[in-house]
Write a protein that holds these residues in place. Structure first.
Motif, short mmCIF file in Angstrom:
data_model
loop_
_atom_site.label_atom_id
_atom_site.label_comp_id
_atom_site.label_asym_id
_atom_site.label_seq_id
_atom_site.Cartn_x
_atom_site.Cartn_y
_atom_site.Cartn_z
N VAL A 1 0.91 -1.21 0.11
CA VAL A 1 0.17 -0.03 0.12
C VAL A 1 0.96 1.21 0.02
O VAL A 1 0.67 2.04 -0.66
CB VAL A 1 -0.92 0.05 1.24
CG1 VAL A 1 -1.73 1.33 1.38
CG2 VAL A 1 -1.94 -0.98 1.16
N MET A 2 2.03 1.13 0.73
CA MET A 2 2.66 2.29 0.77
C MET A 2 3.53 2.59 -0.55
O MET A 2 3.79 3.85 -0.73
CB MET A 2 3.86 2.28 1.96
CG MET A 2 3.37 2.31 3.39
SD MET A 2 2.57 3.95 3.58
CE MET A 2 0.86 3.53 3.46
N ALA A 3 3.72 1.59 -1.17
CA ALA A 3 4.37 1.57 -2.51
C ALA A 3 3.59 2.29 -3.44
O ALA A 3 3.83 2.99 -4.44
CB ALA A 3 5.08 0.26 -3.12
N MET A 4 2.38 1.91 -3.51
CA MET A 4 1.23 2.68 -4.28
C MET A 4 1.13 4.00 -4.24
O MET A 4 0.65 4.59 -5.09
CB MET A 4 0.03 1.78 -4.13
CG MET A 4 -0.16 0.39 -4.38
SD MET A 4 -1.71 -0.54 -3.96
CE MET A 4 -2.85 0.42 -4.83
N HIS A 5 1.48 4.46 -3.13
CA HIS A 5 1.60 6.06 -2.75
C HIS A 5 2.81 6.44 -2.97
O HIS A 5 3.08 7.63 -2.46
CB HIS A 5 0.82 6.16 -1.51
CG HIS A 5 -0.45 5.72 -1.24
ND1 HIS A 5 -1.13 4.70 -1.03
CD2 HIS A 5 -1.76 6.67 -1.39
CE1 HIS A 5 -2.49 4.58 -0.97
NE2 HIS A 5 -2.79 5.71 -0.91
N GLY A 6 3.78 5.91 -3.28
CA GLY A 6 5.18 6.41 -3.47
C GLY A 6 5.95 6.60 -2.42
O GLY A 6 7.11 7.35 -2.26
N ARG A 7 5.54 5.90 -1.30
CA ARG A 7 6.22 5.98 0.07
C ARG A 7 6.91 4.85 0.21
O ARG A 7 6.89 3.78 0.91
CB ARG A 7 5.34 6.16 1.20
CG ARG A 7 4.40 7.39 1.09
CD ARG A 7 3.19 7.59 2.16
NE ARG A 7 3.78 7.54 3.44
CZ ARG A 7 3.14 7.77 4.58
NH1 ARG A 7 1.86 7.72 4.28
NH2 ARG A 7 3.81 7.84 5.67
N PHE A 8 8.35 4.75 -0.47
CA PHE A 8 8.93 3.59 -0.47
C PHE A 8 9.92 3.17 0.82
O PHE A 8 10.03 1.93 0.94
CB PHE A 8 10.03 3.62 -1.83
CG PHE A 8 9.24 3.75 -3.03
CD1 PHE A 8 8.40 2.76 -3.67
CD2 PHE A 8 9.06 4.89 -3.82
CE1 PHE A 8 7.79 2.67 -5.03
CE2 PHE A 8 8.44 5.00 -5.02
CZ PHE A 8 7.68 4.05 -5.40
N GLU A 9 10.22 4.30 1.30
CA GLU A 9 10.71 4.02 2.55
C GLU A 9 10.00 3.25 3.56
O GLU A 9 10.49 2.23 4.38
CB GLU A 9 11.53 5.44 3.10
CG GLU A 9 12.49 5.08 4.31
CD GLU A 9 13.35 6.27 4.81
OE1 GLU A 9 14.01 6.37 5.76
OE2 GLU A 9 13.12 7.15 4.01
#
Length: 280
Positions: A49-57
């Motif tokens: 879910v975080m990757a889908m929002h560009g929050r890779f860290e």
């Protein structure tokens, strides 16, 4: 005839005493170890879910938390004597999400999608290799040398991919610019991690290490120094450790081959002809 059988099933002796029919016992599910497994599954889901929002860290943190929790559920089950077949199957399914699908999708969203068809092929190869590695692990569990994993374990493969993402994202936060060849580096790491999962290279499992045994004082000093080194630059130091472990299986394989020692981690052979290829 059927009625007679049913009547007999209700009698236990010659006195004609009628007993209650025996009901099948319901099999329960142990809560404690499966809570750890569900928490690990949530870590993998959160990372996607975080990757889908560009929050890779944040994605990296989710997968790393899943690794810690995955290492605890089995130990908790053994300590509390709550092992079960259900727990084993649940653990495998959780691993497939957290260390198979999650790293592949995160790497694709991070930079592989910029490569077009090559990017999603690399992500799929990793995901498929994770599924094959987990299936092989489950079927070979009784015949593999416990000191070694047959191929790179899926959490370590996930650590390779996520470690790269963490190191690069940390550098970008410090003002560095991602070079144009970074997608191809991620492509190479993703393919390497995936294919290494399905090799026969022996990777040390650390399962023969016990905390009940006394160790020299220097061991505690070494652990303290290791913790201090990691705290200097966690993303890069841990990424270096992940890379070292990711290469260690091939190094052990080469050393054993050079010395003429057996390189297979299969302890014994099985009689199933369809599994013959797994034991060479």
């Amino acid at each position: 005839m059927t009625d007679a059988k049913n009547d007999n099933a209700l009698h236990d002796d010659d006195d004609g005493e009628v007993l209650e029919p025996v009901r099948p016992r319901r099999k329960g599910i142990y809560i404690l170890p499966n809570l750890f497994t569900l928490a690990a599954l949530f870590g993998g889901f959160y990372a996607i879910v975080m990757a889908m929002h560009g929050r890779f860290e944040q994605s990296v943190y989710g997968v790393f938390c899943a690794m810690v929790l995955d290492s605890l559920d089995g130990r908790v089950a053994r300590m509390t004597n709550t092992q079960s077949t259900f727990g084993e199957q649940m653990d495998s399914l959780s691993d497939m999400v957290s260390f198979g699908a999650a790293p592949a999708l995160i790497a694709y969203e991070w930079t592989l999608k910029g490569l077009g068809k090559a990017g999603w092929i690399a992500a799929f190869v990793y995901c498929a290799a994770a599924a094959l590695r987990l299936a092989r692990f489950n079927t070979n569990l009784a015949v593999v040398d416990k000191r070694f994993f047959q191929g790179l374990p899926s959490p370590a493969a996930a650590a390779l991919v996520m470690g790269l993402i963490w190191a690069v994202e940390d550098a970008k936060a410090g003002g560095a610019v991602m070079p144009g060849w970074m997608p191809w580096l991620a492509f190479g790491f993703t393919l390497y991690a995936g294919l290494t999962m399905v090799t026969n290279a022996p990777f040390y499992s650390f399962k023969d290490i016990t905390f009940k045994r006394s160790v020299p004082f220097i061991s505690i000093v070494a652990i303290a120094l290791g913790i201090a080194a990691i705290n200097i630059d966690p993303p890069n130091v841990l990424f270096g450790l992940f890379c070292t472990y990711g290469l260690s299986g091939y190094i052990v394989f080469a050393i054993k081959k050079a010395k003429g020692k057996p390189v297979s981690v299969i302890a014994t052979s099985t009689d199933e002809p369809d599994e013959k290829g797994l034991h060479h």
